[in-house]
Design an enzyme around this catalytic site. Structure first.
Site, PDB file in Angstrom:
ATOM      1  N   GLY A  50      -9.534   6.584  23.471  1.00 18.69           N
ATOM      2  CA  GLY A  50      -8.062   7.715  23.245  1.00 18.69           C
ATOM      3  C   GLY A  50      -8.669   8.486  22.093  1.00 18.69           C
ATOM      4  O   GLY A  50      -7.554   9.130  21.003  1.00 18.69           O
ATOM      5  N   GLY A  54      -3.242  12.592  18.992  1.00 15.59           N
ATOM      6  CA  GLY A  54      -3.455  12.937  17.816  1.00 15.59           C
ATOM      7  C   GLY A  54      -4.238  12.142  16.720  1.00 15.59           C
ATOM      8  O   GLY A  54      -4.808  13.143  15.745  1.00 15.59           O
ATOM      9  N   ASP A 192      -1.044   1.154   6.237  1.00 14.36           N
ATOM     10  CA  ASP A 192      -0.375   0.696   4.786  1.00 14.36           C
ATOM     11  C   ASP A 192      -0.566  -0.054   3.900  1.00 14.36           C
ATOM     12  O   ASP A 192       0.415   0.435   2.864  1.00 14.36           O
ATOM     13  CB  ASP A 192       0.237  -0.876   5.869  1.00 14.36           C
ATOM     14  CG  ASP A 192       0.488  -0.952   6.889  1.00 14.36           C
ATOM     15  OD1 ASP A 192       1.850  -0.191   7.303  1.00 14.36           O
ATOM     16  OD2 ASP A 192       0.302  -2.041   8.213  1.00 14.36           O
ATOM     17  N   HIS A 219       1.568  -5.187  11.271  1.00 13.14           N
ATOM     18  CA  HIS A 219       1.797  -4.148  11.176  1.00 13.14           C
ATOM     19  C   HIS A 219       3.369  -3.643  11.533  1.00 13.14           C
ATOM     20  O   HIS A 219       3.049  -2.181  12.895  1.00 13.14           O
ATOM     21  CB  HIS A 219       0.838  -3.056  11.239  1.00 13.14           C
ATOM     22  CG  HIS A 219       0.503  -1.678  11.784  1.00 13.14           C
ATOM     23  ND1 HIS A 219       0.755  -0.707  10.159  1.00 13.14           N
ATOM     24  CD2 HIS A 219       0.683  -0.686  12.934  1.00 13.14           C
ATOM     25  CE1 HIS A 219       0.760   0.183  10.884  1.00 13.14           C
ATOM     26  NE2 HIS A 219       0.875   0.336  12.615  1.00 13.14           N
ATOM     27  N   MET A 270      -3.819   8.960   9.822  1.00 12.51           N
ATOM     28  CA  MET A 270      -3.660   7.373  10.902  1.00 12.51           C
ATOM     29  C   MET A 270      -5.341   7.675  10.649  1.00 12.51           C
ATOM     30  O   MET A 270      -5.976   6.527  10.638  1.00 12.51           O
ATOM     31  CB  MET A 270      -3.450   6.995  11.665  1.00 12.51           C
ATOM     32  CG  MET A 270      -4.049   6.091  12.351  1.00 12.51           C
ATOM     33  SD  MET A 270      -3.772   4.596  11.465  1.00 12.51           S
ATOM     34  CE  MET A 270      -5.756   3.805  11.976  1.00 12.51           C
TER      35      MET A 270
END
Ligand code: NAI
Ligand code: OAA
Length: 356
Positions: A50, A54, A192, A219, A270
């Site tokens: 992936g 983004g 988190d 999560h 992220m």
């Protein structure tokens, strides 16, 4: 041809550059030995599945900057050649290869030590992470089937949502293939933790980078349980403040989804979180002692089969799943409240993997 193997576009150039007098920004072997404590820095292949998304793009960049990575394999079903060519021009250790179609997934995975999975659709405003299940469950299942075949011993860092279900899906796929090693499957919950640290530091007046807050559970929404009673440095924030910080941490993803107003969810923070966690896995593999991060793993800390808590990382992945430590009354209540939702998400993932 678009689907052909995308050898990093700058390979020839890079070879020339590395043999020329061009000064390199990459750390010297001496620096590496000093920084990472081992005699020599082993070869490590990291695959990002992936990679053109983004999260995938900045994560690929950050992994290219990581001196522990010797080979960086970038896989996506769309847009990989450009990302791979772009990242490959950075003069750091990792040799970059892009793979742009399903037929190349095996090559992308072969020999990987760590596979990071940010493949799948992100949320739009008004959606829950579970609303992504129908699309992402299938994506994760097919990628994990390939991992079982081509790099069954790799450490897997699952980013794709809903993590509370995609990790159990991965476990079932690996069990079916006979390759499951519970020490090597991780749901990435590092974001988190970053949020809890940042929000707590903002309120307590501590230095964000020197602040620690464990986050346990899962999560998604209330399954995200920050343990501010264990935050360091300690502070005497009011119960109201702790409740507000807890809520903000639980809703951190939604805060970003709403701010992006339809253009996706957290990608930059992220990517940073994913890079921190992958780096911790690599350090563990390389034998660096005392590497501890929170992660959603197979667990016996509670009665739930998967649970996020502090995990000590080592040469085989999970070395030890650490307990929760002392909880405040508010956290004990949060723990009981999250269990039904987390259990349902885990069971949904297992059911999907068994029936499909
Ligand atoms: N664990 C966490 O804390 C977080 C998880 N996420 C999740 O990460 C996932 C990705 O988010 P974004 O990067 O923002 O989405 P994105 O849509 O920007 O990128 C996803 C990428 O996955 C690729 N892709 C789709 N199917 C694929 C397949 N079968 N094989 C390989 N690549 C495939 C797409 O082509 C695309 O490039 C989402 O599920 C999102 O909810 C997002 C933020 C935080
Ligand atoms: O909220 C989302 O959909 C993405 C995510 O998991 C996060 O940012 O924590």
């Amino acid at each position: 041809m678009r689907t052909s193997l995308v050898r990093s576009a700058g390979e020839a150039l890079r070879r020339r550059a590395s043999s020329s007098a061009t000064p390199s920004l990459a750390p010297s072997a001496h620096t590496l030995r000093r920084s990472y404590g081992s005699e020599s820095t082993p070869e490590r292949k990291v695959a990002v599945l992936g990679a053109a998304g983004g999260i995938g793009q900045p994560l690929s960049l950050l992994m290219k900057l990581n001196p522990l990575v010797s080979r960086l394999s970038l896989y996506d079903i769309a847009g990989t050649p450009g990302v791979a060519a772009d990242v490959s021009h950075i003069n750091t250790r990792a040799e970059v290869t892009g793979y742009a179609s399903e037929e190349q997934l095996g090559l992308a995975l072969e020999g990987s030590d760590v596979v990071i999975i940010p493949a799948g659709v992100p949320r739009k405003p008004g959606m829950t992470r579970d609303d992504l299940f129908n699309i992402n469950a299938g994506i994760v299942k097919s990628l994990c089937t390939a991992i079982a075949k081509f790099c069954p011993h790799a450490i897997v860092n699952m980013i794709s949502n809903p993590v509370n279900s995609t990790v159990p899906i991965a476990a079932e796929v690996f069990k079916k293939a006979g390759t499951y090693d519970e020490k090597k499957l991780f749901g990435v919950t590092t974001l988190d933790v970053l949020r809890a640290k940042t929000f707590y530091a903002g309120k307590a007046g501590s230095i964000p980078a020197a602040t620690n807050v464990p986050v346990v559970g899962g999560h998604a929404g209330i399954t995200i349980l920050p343990l501010f009673s264990q935050a360091t440095p300690a502070s005497n924030l009011s119960t109201e403040d702790i409740k507000a910080l807890t809520k903000r941490t639980q809703d951190g993803g939604t805060e970003v989804v709403e701010a992006k107003a339809g253009k996706g969810s957290a990608t930059l923070s992220m990517a940073y979180a994913g890079a921190i966690f992958a780096d911790a896995c690599l350090k563990g593999l390389n034998g660096v002692p005392d590497i501890v991060e929170c992660s959603f793993v197979q667990s016996s800390v509670t009665e739930l089969p998967f649970f996020a808590s502090k995990v000590r990382l080592g040469k085989n992945g999970v070395e030890e799943v650490l307990g929760l430590g002392p909880l405040s009354g508010y956290e004990k209540e949060g723990l009981e409240n999250l269990k039904p939702e987390l259990r349902a998400s885990i069971e949904k993932g297992i059911k999907f993997a068994r029936e499909n």
